[in-house]
Design a protein around this motif. Structure first.
Motif, PDB file in Angstrom:
ATOM      1  N   LEU A  44       1.713 -12.580   4.572  1.00 24.48           N
ATOM      2  CA  LEU A  44       2.866 -11.766   4.954  1.00 24.48           C
ATOM      3  C   LEU A  44       2.534 -10.281   4.905  1.00 24.48           C
ATOM      4  O   LEU A  44       3.070  -9.491   5.687  1.00 24.48           O
ATOM      5  CB  LEU A  44       4.060 -12.060   4.050  1.00 24.48           C
ATOM      6  CG  LEU A  44       4.766 -13.392   4.277  1.00 24.48           C
ATOM      7  CD1 LEU A  44       5.763 -13.671   3.154  1.00 24.48           C
ATOM      8  CD2 LEU A  44       5.451 -13.413   5.618  1.00 24.48           C
ATOM      9  N   GLY A  45       1.638  -9.894   4.002  1.00 17.06           N
ATOM     10  CA  GLY A  45       1.235  -8.498   3.886  1.00 17.06           C
ATOM     11  C   GLY A  45       0.568  -7.964   5.141  1.00 17.06           C
ATOM     12  O   GLY A  45       0.514  -6.755   5.350  1.00 17.06           O
ATOM     13  N   LEU A  46       0.071  -8.854   5.978  1.00 20.43           N
ATOM     14  CA  LEU A  46      -0.569  -8.431   7.228  1.00 20.43           C
ATOM     15  C   LEU A  46       0.444  -7.965   8.266  1.00 20.43           C
ATOM     16  O   LEU A  46       0.092  -7.267   9.208  1.00 20.43           O
ATOM     17  CB  LEU A  46      -1.413  -9.573   7.801  1.00 20.43           C
ATOM     18  CG  LEU A  46      -2.586 -10.029   6.933  1.00 20.43           C
ATOM     19  CD1 LEU A  46      -3.232 -11.269   7.530  1.00 20.43           C
ATOM     20  CD2 LEU A  46      -3.604  -8.912   6.761  1.00 20.43           C
ATOM     21  N   VAL A  47       1.709  -8.368   8.096  1.00 18.67           N
ATOM     22  CA  VAL A  47       2.776  -7.961   9.010  1.00 18.67           C
ATOM     23  C   VAL A  47       3.367  -6.653   8.485  1.00 18.67           C
ATOM     24  O   VAL A  47       3.935  -6.634   7.389  1.00 18.67           O
ATOM     25  CB  VAL A  47       3.884  -9.042   9.109  1.00 18.67           C
ATOM     26  CG1 VAL A  47       4.991  -8.596  10.031  1.00 18.67           C
ATOM     27  CG2 VAL A  47       3.294 -10.374   9.536  1.00 18.67           C
ATOM     28  N   ALA A  91       2.153  -2.102   1.043  1.00 21.88           N
ATOM     29  CA  ALA A  91       2.658  -1.551   2.302  1.00 21.88           C
ATOM     30  C   ALA A  91       1.695  -0.544   2.936  1.00 21.88           C
ATOM     31  O   ALA A  91       1.846  -0.200   4.104  1.00 21.88           O
ATOM     32  CB  ALA A  91       4.018  -0.888   2.071  1.00 21.88           C
ATOM     33  N   VAL A  92       0.703  -0.090   2.190  1.00 25.71           N
ATOM     34  CA  VAL A  92      -0.283   0.852   2.727  1.00 25.71           C
ATOM     35  C   VAL A  92      -1.168   0.090   3.721  1.00 25.71           C
ATOM     36  O   VAL A  92      -1.734  -0.947   3.376  1.00 25.71           O
ATOM     37  CB  VAL A  92      -1.147   1.449   1.595  1.00 25.71           C
ATOM     38  CG1 VAL A  92      -2.236   2.349   2.148  1.00 25.71           C
ATOM     39  CG2 VAL A  92      -0.266   2.189   0.603  1.00 25.71           C
ATOM     40  N   PHE A  99      -5.513  -5.056  -1.205  1.00 22.69           N
ATOM     41  CA  PHE A  99      -4.884  -5.051  -2.525  1.00 22.69           C
ATOM     42  C   PHE A  99      -4.137  -6.362  -2.774  1.00 22.69           C
ATOM     43  O   PHE A  99      -4.159  -6.891  -3.887  1.00 22.69           O
ATOM     44  CB  PHE A  99      -3.929  -3.853  -2.628  1.00 22.69           C
ATOM     45  CG  PHE A  99      -3.157  -3.804  -3.906  1.00 22.69           C
ATOM     46  CD1 PHE A  99      -3.754  -3.355  -5.073  1.00 22.69           C
ATOM     47  CD2 PHE A  99      -1.830  -4.204  -3.952  1.00 22.69           C
ATOM     48  CE1 PHE A  99      -3.039  -3.298  -6.260  1.00 22.69           C
ATOM     49  CE2 PHE A  99      -1.113  -4.154  -5.121  1.00 22.69           C
ATOM     50  CZ  PHE A  99      -1.715  -3.698  -6.289  1.00 22.69           C
ATOM     51  N   ASP A 100      -3.479  -6.907  -1.732  1.00 16.03           N
ATOM     52  CA  ASP A 100      -2.720  -8.150  -1.876  1.00 16.03           C
ATOM     53  C   ASP A 100      -3.595  -9.318  -2.309  1.00 16.03           C
ATOM     54  O   ASP A 100      -3.112 -10.262  -2.934  1.00 16.03           O
ATOM     55  CB  ASP A 100      -1.996  -8.500  -0.571  1.00 16.03           C
ATOM     56  CG  ASP A 100      -0.698  -7.733  -0.410  1.00 16.03           C
ATOM     57  OD1 ASP A 100      -0.110  -7.336  -1.432  1.00 16.03           O
ATOM     58  OD2 ASP A 100      -0.265  -7.540   0.744  1.00 16.03           O
ATOM     59  N   PHE A 101      -4.878  -9.282  -1.982  1.00 17.06           N
ATOM     60  CA  PHE A 101      -5.780 -10.345  -2.411  1.00 17.06           C
ATOM     61  C   PHE A 101      -6.155 -10.206  -3.880  1.00 17.06           C
ATOM     62  O   PHE A 101      -6.476 -11.192  -4.530  1.00 17.06           O
ATOM     63  CB  PHE A 101      -7.063 -10.337  -1.563  1.00 17.06           C
ATOM     64  CG  PHE A 101      -6.884 -10.971  -0.214  1.00 17.06           C
ATOM     65  CD1 PHE A 101      -6.933 -12.347  -0.065  1.00 17.06           C
ATOM     66  CD2 PHE A 101      -6.650 -10.190   0.905  1.00 17.06           C
ATOM     67  CE1 PHE A 101      -6.763 -12.936   1.174  1.00 17.06           C
ATOM     68  CE2 PHE A 101      -6.478 -10.764   2.153  1.00 17.06           C
ATOM     69  CZ  PHE A 101      -6.539 -12.146   2.287  1.00 17.06           C
ATOM     70  N   ALA A 102      -6.125  -8.985  -4.405  1.00 16.22           N
ATOM     71  CA  ALA A 102      -6.571  -8.734  -5.773  1.00 16.22           C
ATOM     72  C   ALA A 102      -5.432  -8.717  -6.790  1.00 16.22           C
ATOM     73  O   ALA A 102      -5.559  -9.292  -7.871  1.00 16.22           O
ATOM     74  CB  ALA A 102      -7.325  -7.411  -5.830  1.00 16.22           C
TER      75      ALA A 102
END
Length: 129
Positions: A44-47, A91-92, A99-102
């Protein structure tokens, strides 16, 4: 493994729902060629914008369940801060996606809930075999 989630408000039911949500958000998939797990939160962070908002709302569900357990205001605030930090930094563009992976706010929040449950409701523990 039983895939049906309980609907009750008892600690055992809440634990099962929170563990299932964390699994979906943080550990649903494996990056091909590696052993790196990721979940819906990273996808979802990719959107841009909408994905981060939806991801934060799903993370806040775990916080809501913690509130239903009667956890302390400090624990709830800490969990909310984890979700907020994940959403803001996530959101950056580009850097936030990495960052979402870590930074796995939902896994961190699950650890807080498990610690509470193990102390106040030890009968909810399940030994994985």
């Amino acid at each position: 493994m039983d895939m049906e989630l309980p609907l009750g408000n008892d600690p055992v039911s809440i634990r099962r729902r929170v563990e299932a949500m964390e699994r979906v958000l943080e550990r649903s998939f494996v990056l091909p060629g590696t052993n790196q797990q990721f979940g819906l939160d990273a996808l979802l962070g990719l959107v841009p914008i909408a994905g981060d908002v939806i991801s934060a709302m799903l993370g806040l569900y775990i916080v809501w369940e913690a509130r239903n357990l009667g956890m302390s205001k400090w624990q709830i605030a800490r969990m909310t801060a984890n979700v907020g930090f994940d959403a803001v930094v996530g959101a950056v563009p580009v850097a936030g996606d990495l960052f979402d992976f870590a930074f796995r706010s939902n896994s961190r929040n699950l650890r807080i809930i498990r610690k509470h449950l193990d102390k106040h409701h030890p009968h909810t523990r399940v030994i994985d075999g």
